[in-house]
Scaffold this motif. Structure first.
Motif, PDB file in Angstrom:
ATOM      1  N   LEU A  18      47.878  56.129  33.939  1.00  0.00           N
ATOM      2  CA  LEU A  18      47.171  54.922  34.548  1.00  0.00           C
ATOM      3  C   LEU A  18      46.893  55.590  36.174  1.00  0.00           C
ATOM      4  O   LEU A  18      47.768  56.444  36.681  1.00  0.00           O
ATOM      5  N   PRO A  19      45.913  54.742  36.815  1.00  0.00           N
ATOM      6  CA  PRO A  19      45.674  54.989  38.048  1.00  0.00           C
ATOM      7  C   PRO A  19      46.887  54.447  38.876  1.00  0.00           C
ATOM      8  O   PRO A  19      47.613  53.654  38.480  1.00  0.00           O
ATOM      9  N   ASP A  20      46.742  54.939  40.442  1.00  0.00           N
ATOM     10  CA  ASP A  20      47.767  54.432  40.910  1.00  0.00           C
ATOM     11  C   ASP A  20      47.708  53.058  41.322  1.00  0.00           C
ATOM     12  O   ASP A  20      46.868  52.354  41.210  1.00  0.00           O
ATOM     13  N   ASN A  21      49.163  52.598  41.479  1.00  0.00           N
ATOM     14  CA  ASN A  21      49.477  51.341  41.810  1.00  0.00           C
ATOM     15  C   ASN A  21      49.061  50.361  40.611  1.00  0.00           C
ATOM     16  O   ASN A  21      48.805  48.940  40.605  1.00  0.00           O
ATOM     17  N   ALA A  51      39.500  46.256  30.762  1.00  0.00           N
ATOM     18  CA  ALA A  51      39.991  46.261  29.476  1.00  0.00           C
ATOM     19  C   ALA A  51      40.393  47.744  28.896  1.00  0.00           C
ATOM     20  O   ALA A  51      41.457  48.047  27.960  1.00  0.00           O
ATOM     21  N   ASP A  52      39.928  48.699  29.711  1.00  0.00           N
ATOM     22  CA  ASP A  52      40.201  50.021  29.244  1.00  0.00           C
ATOM     23  C   ASP A  52      41.588  50.362  29.460  1.00  0.00           C
ATOM     24  O   ASP A  52      42.382  50.971  28.814  1.00  0.00           O
ATOM     25  N   GLU A  53      41.796  49.990  30.747  1.00  0.00           N
ATOM     26  CA  GLU A  53      43.370  50.333  31.271  1.00  0.00           C
ATOM     27  C   GLU A  53      44.221  49.559  30.368  1.00  0.00           C
ATOM     28  O   GLU A  53      45.552  49.993  29.829  1.00  0.00           O
ATOM     29  N   ALA A  54      43.875  48.246  30.056  1.00  0.00           N
ATOM     30  CA  ALA A  54      44.856  47.430  29.097  1.00  0.00           C
ATOM     31  C   ALA A  54      45.010  48.032  27.797  1.00  0.00           C
ATOM     32  O   ALA A  54      46.270  48.028  27.258  1.00  0.00           O
ATOM     33  N   ALA A  55      44.027  48.641  27.173  1.00  0.00           N
ATOM     34  CA  ALA A  55      44.072  49.147  25.912  1.00  0.00           C
ATOM     35  C   ALA A  55      44.896  50.532  26.206  1.00  0.00           C
ATOM     36  O   ALA A  55      45.646  50.582  25.119  1.00  0.00           O
ATOM     37  N   ARG A  56      45.014  51.336  27.075  1.00  0.00           N
ATOM     38  CA  ARG A  56      45.674  52.562  27.256  1.00  0.00           C
ATOM     39  C   ARG A  56      47.022  52.115  27.342  1.00  0.00           C
ATOM     40  O   ARG A  56      48.128  52.775  26.956  1.00  0.00           O
ATOM     41  N   GLU A  95      46.708  39.511  36.053  1.00  0.00           N
ATOM     42  CA  GLU A  95      46.241  38.938  37.204  1.00  0.00           C
ATOM     43  C   GLU A  95      44.978  39.663  37.962  1.00  0.00           C
ATOM     44  O   GLU A  95      44.203  39.245  38.569  1.00  0.00           O
ATOM     45  N   ARG A  96      44.987  40.894  37.863  1.00  0.00           N
ATOM     46  CA  ARG A  96      43.872  41.699  38.429  1.00  0.00           C
ATOM     47  C   ARG A  96      42.567  41.587  37.664  1.00  0.00           C
ATOM     48  O   ARG A  96      41.567  41.963  38.444  1.00  0.00           O
ATOM     49  N   MET A  97      42.656  41.088  36.625  1.00  0.00           N
ATOM     50  CA  MET A  97      41.481  41.037  35.616  1.00  0.00           C
ATOM     51  C   MET A  97      40.904  39.739  35.837  1.00  0.00           C
ATOM     52  O   MET A  97      41.123  38.810  34.691  1.00  0.00           O
TER      53      MET A  97
END
Length: 195
Positions: A18-21, A51-56, A95-97
């Motif tokens: 995942l990306p930082d933070n 949604a891509d990060e959530a899927a990962r 919450e970030r989405m």
């Protein structure tokens, strides 16, 4: 199916994807139901921005057999954000989405991401000229109306009672008749019948 906990080893593996933070330790607000009725058990929170990060995140949890507890805007009161009787799950906070993606006022349609809170959704709809039914404000107005109506009713009822009591003439005590009593009359009748 046996679940594994979202422990530090799993968090390290997930953080690399995942990306930082995007992954951090769970703060108390993620583990407590707002009224304090339930307490969750998790050490980590994933905060996807897309949604891509959530899927990962979900693919990694599925591969490691780690439970997931979704966390939306944090306004729920049903205890759904805590999982007290399972191995520590990963909390996926949306919450970030919180973007409002589109507003179609003619159709009364608004497309929002999962972390959008109601106040933001209503504001975006108003700005786009869509009809917004703020049911919370409506219910508050109705309840206030009934409270005020009840108080006014009781006030008018009390004023009318006091007013009618003031308008009534004072009751006059019944006249006391002087003369023979019932007993005296009965004795007189008895005596006249004896003769």
């Amino acid at each position: 199916m046996t679940l594994n906990p979202a422990d530090d080893a799993f968090a390290g593996t997930l953080a690399a994807e995942l990306p930082d933070n995007s992954l951090r330790r769970a703060e108390p607000r993620y583990l407590e139901e707002p009224r304090g009725r339930w307490q969750g058990s998790s050490g980590w929170v994933a905060l996807p921005r897309s949604a891509d990060e959530a899927a990962r995140i979900l693919r990694a949890c599925n591969a490691a057999r780690v439970g997931v507890v979704p966390f939306g805007g944090g306004t729920g009161l049903v205890g759904g954000q805590v999982a007290p009787d399972t191995p520590a799950p990963l909390i996926v906070s949306l919450e970030r989405m919180s973007a409002i993606r589109a507003v179609y006022p003619q159709e009364n349609v608004l497309v929002a991401e999962a972390g959008a809170v109601l106040a933001s959704v209503q504001e975006a709809a108003r700005e786009a000229g869509a009809t917004v039914f703020a049911y919370g404000a409506f219910l508050t107005a109705v309840i206030n109306f009934f409270i005020i109506a009840f108080v006014v009713f009781m006030l008018v009822k009390t004023v009318n009672r006091v007013k009618s009591a003031a308008e009534k003439p004072d009751e006059v005590a019944p006249e006391v008749k002087t003369g023979p009593s019932e007993l005296d009359i009965l004795i007189e009748i008895r005596d006249s019948l004896k003769r």
